[in-house]
Design a protein around this motif. Structure first.
Motif, PDB file in Angstrom:
ATOM      1  N   GLY A   1      75.151  97.392  97.518  1.00 43.67           N
ATOM      2  CA  GLY A   1      74.664  96.888  96.068  1.00 43.67           C
ATOM      3  C   GLY A   1      72.997  96.970  96.097  1.00 43.67           C
ATOM      4  N   ALA A   2      72.414  96.775  97.261  1.00 49.81           N
ATOM      5  CA  ALA A   2      70.991  96.802  97.383  1.00 49.81           C
ATOM      6  C   ALA A   2      70.274  98.293  97.881  1.00 49.81           C
ATOM      7  N   TYR A   3      71.001  99.078  97.738  1.00 53.41           N
ATOM      8  CA  TYR A   3      70.571 100.459  98.341  1.00 53.41           C
ATOM      9  C   TYR A   3      69.238 100.878  97.594  1.00 53.41           C
ATOM     10  N   THR A   4      68.848 100.432  96.522  1.00 49.63           N
ATOM     11  CA  THR A   4      67.530 100.883  95.824  1.00 49.63           C
ATOM     12  C   THR A   4      66.639 100.003  96.048  1.00 49.63           C
ATOM     13  N   ARG A   5      66.785  99.048  97.013  1.00 50.69           N
ATOM     14  CA  ARG A   5      65.790  98.281  97.108  1.00 50.69           C
ATOM     15  C   ARG A   5      65.268  98.021  98.659  1.00 50.69           C
ATOM     16  N   ASN A   6      64.125  98.195  98.948  1.00 46.23           N
ATOM     17  CA  ASN A   6      63.376  98.307 100.143  1.00 46.23           C
ATOM     18  C   ASN A   6      62.831  97.154 100.886  1.00 46.23           C
ATOM     19  N   ASP A   7      62.644  96.162 100.099  1.00 49.93           N
ATOM     20  CA  ASP A   7      61.810  95.044 100.480  1.00 49.93           C
ATOM     21  C   ASP A   7      62.797  93.939 101.356  1.00 49.93           C
ATOM     22  N   GLN A   8      62.883  94.010 102.555  1.00 51.18           N
ATOM     23  CA  GLN A   8      63.576  93.127 103.330  1.00 51.18           C
ATOM     24  C   GLN A   8      63.636  91.550 102.825  1.00 51.18           C
ATOM     25  N   ALA A   9      62.456  91.168 102.569  1.00 45.95           N
ATOM     26  CA  ALA A   9      62.604  89.782 102.109  1.00 45.95           C
ATOM     27  C   ALA A   9      63.187  89.681 100.913  1.00 45.95           C
ATOM     28  N   GLU A  10      62.719  90.225 100.031  1.00 44.26           N
ATOM     29  CA  GLU A  10      63.460  90.331  98.857  1.00 44.26           C
ATOM     30  C   GLU A  10      65.029  90.478  98.839  1.00 44.26           C
ATOM     31  N   PHE A  11      65.478  91.535  99.693  1.00 40.49           N
ATOM     32  CA  PHE A  11      67.002  91.569  99.899  1.00 40.49           C
ATOM     33  C   PHE A  11      67.674  90.170 100.464  1.00 40.49           C
ATOM     34  N   GLN A  12      66.999  89.627 101.506  1.00 38.95           N
ATOM     35  CA  GLN A  12      67.414  88.516 102.050  1.00 38.95           C
ATOM     36  C   GLN A  12      67.416  87.176 101.130  1.00 38.95           C
ATOM     37  N   SER A  13      66.542  87.301  99.994  1.00 43.12           N
ATOM     38  CA  SER A  13      66.471  86.174  99.075  1.00 43.12           C
ATOM     39  C   SER A  13      67.617  86.360  98.107  1.00 43.12           C
ATOM     40  N   THR A  14      67.652  87.687  97.632  1.00 46.01           N
ATOM     41  CA  THR A  14      68.875  87.966  96.779  1.00 46.01           C
ATOM     42  C   THR A  14      70.362  87.804  97.293  1.00 46.01           C
ATOM     43  N   LEU A  15      70.454  88.142  98.563  1.00 44.64           N
ATOM     44  CA  LEU A  15      71.503  87.810  99.255  1.00 44.64           C
ATOM     45  C   LEU A  15      71.810  86.314  99.340  1.00 44.64           C
ATOM     46  N   GLU A  16      70.874  85.478  99.804  1.00 41.40           N
ATOM     47  CA  GLU A  16      71.191  84.209  99.735  1.00 41.40           C
ATOM     48  C   GLU A  16      71.605  83.483  98.252  1.00 41.40           C
ATOM     49  N   MET A  17      71.257  84.030  97.213  1.00 40.54           N
ATOM     50  CA  MET A  17      71.561  83.729  95.789  1.00 40.54           C
ATOM     51  C   MET A  17      72.616  84.277  95.555  1.00 40.54           C
ATOM     52  N   VAL A  18      73.348  85.267  96.159  1.00 41.58           N
ATOM     53  CA  VAL A  18      74.628  85.697  95.820  1.00 41.58           C
ATOM     54  C   VAL A  18      75.615  84.762  96.531  1.00 41.58           C
ATOM     55  N   TYR A  19      75.249  84.584  97.657  1.00 47.30           N
ATOM     56  CA  TYR A  19      76.368  83.651  98.757  1.00 47.30           C
ATOM     57  C   TYR A  19      76.300  82.222  97.893  1.00 47.30           C
ATOM     58  N   LYS A  20      75.066  81.825  97.414  1.00 50.67           N
ATOM     59  CA  LYS A  20      75.071  80.699  96.505  1.00 50.67           C
ATOM     60  C   LYS A  20      76.008  80.560  95.402  1.00 50.67           C
ATOM     61  N   ARG A  21      76.189  81.533  94.829  1.00 48.23           N
ATOM     62  CA  ARG A  21      77.072  81.766  93.571  1.00 48.23           C
ATOM     63  C   ARG A  21      78.510  81.947  93.828  1.00 48.23           C
ATOM     64  N   PHE A  22      78.518  82.838  95.111  1.00 46.64           N
ATOM     65  CA  PHE A  22      79.970  83.200  95.499  1.00 46.64           C
ATOM     66  C   PHE A  22      80.122  82.405  96.895  1.00 46.64           C
ATOM     67  N   PRO A  23      80.362  81.296  97.146  1.00 44.95           N
ATOM     68  CA  PRO A  23      80.196  80.768  98.360  1.00 44.95           C
ATOM     69  C   PRO A  23      81.648  81.477  99.457  1.00 44.95           C
ATOM     70  N   ARG A  24      82.559  81.954  98.926  1.00 44.69           N
ATOM     71  CA  ARG A  24      83.555  82.540  99.523  1.00 44.69           C
ATOM     72  C   ARG A  24      83.244  83.914 100.009  1.00 44.69           C
ATOM     73  N   LEU A  25      82.197  84.285  99.347  1.00 40.06           N
ATOM     74  CA  LEU A  25      81.808  85.737 100.003  1.00 40.06           C
ATOM     75  C   LEU A  25      80.936  85.271 101.468  1.00 40.06           C
ATOM     76  N   GLU A  26      80.107  84.381 101.465  1.00 39.44           N
ATOM     77  CA  GLU A  26      79.429  83.931 102.636  1.00 39.44           C
ATOM     78  C   GLU A  26      80.436  83.821 103.942  1.00 39.44           C
ATOM     79  N   GLU A  27      81.610  82.987 103.337  1.00 38.97           N
ATOM     80  CA  GLU A  27      82.736  82.551 104.328  1.00 38.97           C
ATOM     81  C   GLU A  27      83.462  83.686 104.971  1.00 38.97           C
ATOM     82  N   ARG A  28      83.300  84.919 103.931  1.00 39.93           N
ATOM     83  CA  ARG A  28      84.045  86.046 104.419  1.00 39.93           C
ATOM     84  C   ARG A  28      83.292  87.144 104.856  1.00 39.93           C
TER      85      ARG A  28
END
Length: 236
Positions: free
Chosen positions: A102-129
């Protein structure tokens, strides 16, 4: 000012006219519902907006830019993401690999990581799995993954195609709650949904599509109380 504006859009499949000169708009910050029966042209509308189908005529304007002929990968980079009907997760890939796609258009690793953390916060089950193969998730979890994958592109607008389809009532309520939360965080939503009542409850405005034509539009609360809509789409 409209974030997305569609003027006189027509789409044909051979001799079949799927969309007939439709016009509508979505303003920044709104949830706009597009309701209608199967075969009305709702999915065709979303696919045309995101560049997967080329229109026969009409103009699509997004952020004041004409995107009518823009291919799908370019619309994503402009801030438009789609959650497709039937989830369409990459079944043989893990949850985390799907999110990275989903993040293939984005190259900034720090931005990717912060977005991933946001997604995990919204969907805790995704982080668990996160290391689980996506094809082994439940339908509701796959829908969360499809939504999380779309959010990984950091979109300004998400086109959602039947997010509640095939889900248990508990997951349906959860998905609609998540849609509202995503919108409150500043993401505009264009929602195609068979569950018209649920869609109209959370939407600001709505359009009714019948056989490729918009036949009614207005505040979602007004359409929710419209007798003809209640009979045709709400089963009342």
């Amino acid at each position: 000012m409209s974030l997305l504006e569609v003027k006189n859009l027509s789409v044909s499949y051979g001799v079949i006219k799927a969309l007939k000169d439709i016009s509508f708009h979505v303003d920044k910050g709104e949830i706009v519902a597009l309701i209608g029966a199967n075969g009305a042209g709702k999915t065709t509308t979303l696919h045309t907006l995101s560049g997967l189908i080329k229109p026969e005529s009409g103009i699509i304007t997004y952020k004041d830019t004409n995107i009518t002929q823009l291919p799908g990968h370019k619309t994503v980079s402009l801030g438009m993401a789609q959650v497709p009907e039937g989830r369409r997760v990459f079944a043989d890939m893990t949850v985390l690999q799907n999110l990275k796609m989903g993040a293939y258009t984005r190259n900034d690793q720090a931005e990717f990581q912060s977005t991933l953390e946001m997604v995990y916060k919204r969907f805790p089950r995704l982080e668990e799995r996160k290391d689980q193969v996506s094809g082994t998730l439940s339908g509701g979890e796959q829908q969360m993954l499809a939504m999380g994958r779309a959010l990984m592109s950091h979109p300004d607008i998400i086109l959602m195609d039947e997010p509640s389809m095939g889900l248990s009532p508990i997951f349906v309520n959860e998905i609609f709650s998540i849609i509202e939360d995503v919108n409150k965080d500043g993401v505009t939503v264009l929602l195609v949904e068979q569950n018209a009542k649920k869609a109209l409850i959370i939407a600001d405005r709505a359009y009714v599509l019948e056989t490729g034509t918009i036949v009614k539009e207005g505040a979602a609360s007004d359409l929710l109380n419209d007798e003809s809509i209640r009979k045709a789409y709400l089963g009342e």
